[in-house]
Design a protein around this motif. Structure first.
Motif, PDB file in Angstrom:
ATOM      1  N   VAL A 186     -67.784  -1.244  26.101  1.00 21.30           N
ATOM      2  CA  VAL A 186     -66.891  -0.180  25.644  1.00 21.30           C
ATOM      3  C   VAL A 186     -65.885   0.141  26.750  1.00 21.30           C
ATOM      4  O   VAL A 186     -66.261   0.458  27.878  1.00 21.30           O
ATOM      5  CB  VAL A 186     -67.687   1.075  25.254  1.00 21.30           C
ATOM      6  N   ARG A 187     -64.615   0.035  26.397  1.00 16.45           N
ATOM      7  CA  ARG A 187     -63.543   0.349  27.340  1.00 16.45           C
ATOM      8  C   ARG A 187     -62.949   1.720  27.084  1.00 16.45           C
ATOM      9  O   ARG A 187     -62.392   2.347  27.998  1.00 16.45           O
ATOM     10  CB  ARG A 187     -62.433  -0.699  27.243  1.00 16.45           C
ATOM     11  N   GLU A 188     -63.036   2.157  25.834  1.00 16.92           N
ATOM     12  CA  GLU A 188     -62.517   3.482  25.480  1.00 16.92           C
ATOM     13  C   GLU A 188     -63.506   4.098  24.488  1.00 16.92           C
ATOM     14  O   GLU A 188     -63.646   3.621  23.366  1.00 16.92           O
ATOM     15  CB  GLU A 188     -61.127   3.355  24.852  1.00 16.92           C
ATOM     16  N   GLU A 189     -64.207   5.110  24.924  1.00 16.19           N
ATOM     17  CA  GLU A 189     -65.209   5.741  24.054  1.00 16.19           C
ATOM     18  C   GLU A 189     -64.533   6.357  22.839  1.00 16.19           C
ATOM     19  O   GLU A 189     -63.464   6.964  22.947  1.00 16.19           O
ATOM     20  CB  GLU A 189     -65.981   6.805  24.827  1.00 16.19           C
ATOM     21  N   GLN A 190     -65.177   6.175  21.679  1.00 20.53           N
ATOM     22  CA  GLN A 190     -64.642   6.672  20.423  1.00 20.53           C
ATOM     23  C   GLN A 190     -65.507   7.799  19.865  1.00 20.53           C
ATOM     24  O   GLN A 190     -66.727   7.679  19.816  1.00 20.53           O
ATOM     25  CB  GLN A 190     -64.572   5.534  19.390  1.00 20.53           C
ATOM     26  N   THR A 191     -64.860   8.872  19.480  1.00 18.27           N
ATOM     27  CA  THR A 191     -65.571   9.942  18.794  1.00 18.27           C
ATOM     28  C   THR A 191     -66.029   9.438  17.432  1.00 18.27           C
ATOM     29  O   THR A 191     -65.239   8.828  16.697  1.00 18.27           O
ATOM     30  CB  THR A 191     -64.653  11.160  18.605  1.00 18.27           C
ATOM     31  N   GLU A 192     -67.277   9.633  17.097  1.00 17.40           N
ATOM     32  CA  GLU A 192     -67.785   9.167  15.804  1.00 17.40           C
ATOM     33  C   GLU A 192     -66.964   9.781  14.676  1.00 17.40           C
ATOM     34  O   GLU A 192     -66.825  10.996  14.567  1.00 17.40           O
ATOM     35  CB  GLU A 192     -69.256   9.543  15.656  1.00 17.40           C
ATOM     36  N   THR A 193     -66.418   8.904  13.832  1.00  8.84           N
ATOM     37  CA  THR A 193     -65.562   9.331  12.726  1.00  8.84           C
ATOM     38  C   THR A 193     -65.943   8.558  11.478  1.00  8.84           C
ATOM     39  O   THR A 193     -65.988   7.334  11.485  1.00  8.84           O
ATOM     40  CB  THR A 193     -64.077   9.067  13.049  1.00  8.84           C
ATOM     41  N   ARG A 194     -66.228   9.275  10.408  1.00  3.32           N
ATOM     42  CA  ARG A 194     -66.584   8.659   9.126  1.00  3.32           C
ATOM     43  C   ARG A 194     -65.598   9.174   8.071  1.00  3.32           C
ATOM     44  O   ARG A 194     -65.878  10.149   7.382  1.00  3.32           O
ATOM     45  CB  ARG A 194     -68.018   9.001   8.718  1.00  3.32           C
ATOM     46  N   LEU A 195     -64.471   8.519   7.938  1.00  4.16           N
ATOM     47  CA  LEU A 195     -63.518   8.900   6.904  1.00  4.16           C
ATOM     48  C   LEU A 195     -64.016   8.497   5.530  1.00  4.16           C
ATOM     49  O   LEU A 195     -63.895   9.243   4.562  1.00  4.16           O
ATOM     50  CB  LEU A 195     -62.159   8.268   7.184  1.00  4.16           C
ATOM     51  N   PHE A 196     -64.558   7.285   5.436  1.00  2.00           N
ATOM     52  CA  PHE A 196     -65.152   6.813   4.181  1.00  2.00           C
ATOM     53  C   PHE A 196     -66.153   5.724   4.523  1.00  2.00           C
ATOM     54  O   PHE A 196     -65.767   4.628   4.946  1.00  2.00           O
ATOM     55  CB  PHE A 196     -64.080   6.271   3.232  1.00  2.00           C
ATOM     56  N   THR A 197     -67.424   6.027   4.366  1.00  2.00           N
ATOM     57  CA  THR A 197     -68.491   5.072   4.690  1.00  2.00           C
ATOM     58  C   THR A 197     -69.519   5.091   3.556  1.00  2.00           C
ATOM     59  O   THR A 197     -70.572   5.702   3.666  1.00  2.00           O
ATOM     60  CB  THR A 197     -69.161   5.413   6.035  1.00  2.00           C
ATOM     61  N   PRO A 198     -69.220   4.417   2.449  1.00  2.00           N
ATOM     62  CA  PRO A 198     -70.094   4.466   1.277  1.00  2.00           C
ATOM     63  C   PRO A 198     -71.322   3.568   1.433  1.00  2.00           C
ATOM     64  O   PRO A 198     -71.370   2.672   2.287  1.00  2.00           O
ATOM     65  CB  PRO A 198     -69.187   3.928   0.168  1.00  2.00           C
TER      66      PRO A 198
END
Length: 278
Positions: A106-118
């Motif tokens: 991981v080079r840039e940590e990502q905030t967990e985001t679930r816009l659409f995860t069916p």
């Protein structure tokens, strides 16, 4: 079938439309899409999608001035991608979606985001691809991968421009890849169909707990008894993949801008099944 296949009606009997983008707004709806490609392995700045909108269509682009997204691990590959979720561990960790290379950190940590995860449903896209020999366009789903084993892929549609194609026939890829899911075995196909995939056609999957069915222009082309049993996110993209000298297919300079036209994307769930998406 050398012409465009018509749009399907939006209403689907016995189903509820739970996700749709018709691209009518003429701009990207960032409440539905993240305009980056696996940014945890690179950065959001280096993986921003190139796109434009015309006549209620999304047109993903690869431009001449676009930089490779991860030159250390993926060479000169360029990509414009939209995805509906993102997850990663902290910087320096191995935890993140679609770890395509064992050297990925991981080079840039990502905030967990679930816009659409069916989990389960019918996904449909109407689009026209391109036969440029340096380009690949695709619609796929990957496990959200909040656990490493939840990492399989359902590939709805993949068109490799170097496979040729035209008015008489096109080779289309589709199927399932396990990646880190020990319960899934590789079941991916590249088959020739009597369509010109550079014209508009409909590509779809019906994903249930019992299996995954694949469709082109509303006709089933394959039925798998395998089924990832966890939430997945959508991945929609266009790549430029430079072909090495000496490859079995012709090598030519890329054409710019390369463009992948998408008319709409829809996701339905059965009305009898309680919705399972976030």
């Amino acid at each position: 079938m050398s012409g465009d296949f018509p749009r399907n009606e939006k209403i689907k009997s016995g189903c509820t439309l739970v996700f749709e983008d018709d691209f009518d707004a003429g701009r990207l709806d960032e409440g539905k899409w993240l305009p980056y490609y696996l940014p945890q392995w690179s950065s959001r700045a280096n993986t921003g999608a190139k796109c434009r909108f015309e006549d209620s269509q999304l047109i993903l682009q690869i431009t001449e001035d676009q930089e490779p997204w991860n030159p250390e691990l993926d060479g000169n590959t360029k990509v414009s991608n939209l995805q509906t979720g993102v997850y990663s561990g902290p910087v320096g960790s191995e935890y993140g979606q679609h770890r395509f290379n064992k050297l990925c950190r991981v080079r840039e940590e990502q905030t967990e985001t679930r816009l659409f995860t069916p989990q389960y449903g019918y996904l449909e896209m109407r689009a026209k691809g391109l036969h440029n020999p340096n380009n690949l366009c695709a619609l796929w789903m990957i496990g959200f991968e909040d656990r490493p084993e939840r990492s399989a892929e359902i590939c709805v549609f993949e068109l490799k421009g170097w496979n040729g194609g035209g008015a008489g026939a096109s080779t289309v890829g589709f199927g399932i890849h396990p990646f880190g899911d020990p319960k899934i075995t590789d079941e991916f196909f590249e088959r020739e169909f009597p369509i010109d995939a550079s014209r508009y056609h409909i590509y779809a999957v019906d994903w249930t707990a019992e299996g995954v069915s694949f469709y082109i222009d509303n006709l089933m082309v394959h039925r798998s008894k395998q089924s990832p049993d966890y939430p997945m996110q959508l991945m929609l993209n266009l790549y430029e993949i430079p072909r090495p000298a000496g490859a079995e297919f012709s090598v030519q300079e890329p054409a710019y801008p390369a463009e992948f036209h998408v008319d709409y994307i829809r996701f339905y769930q059965e009305q009898a099944r309680a919705p399972s998406f976030t």
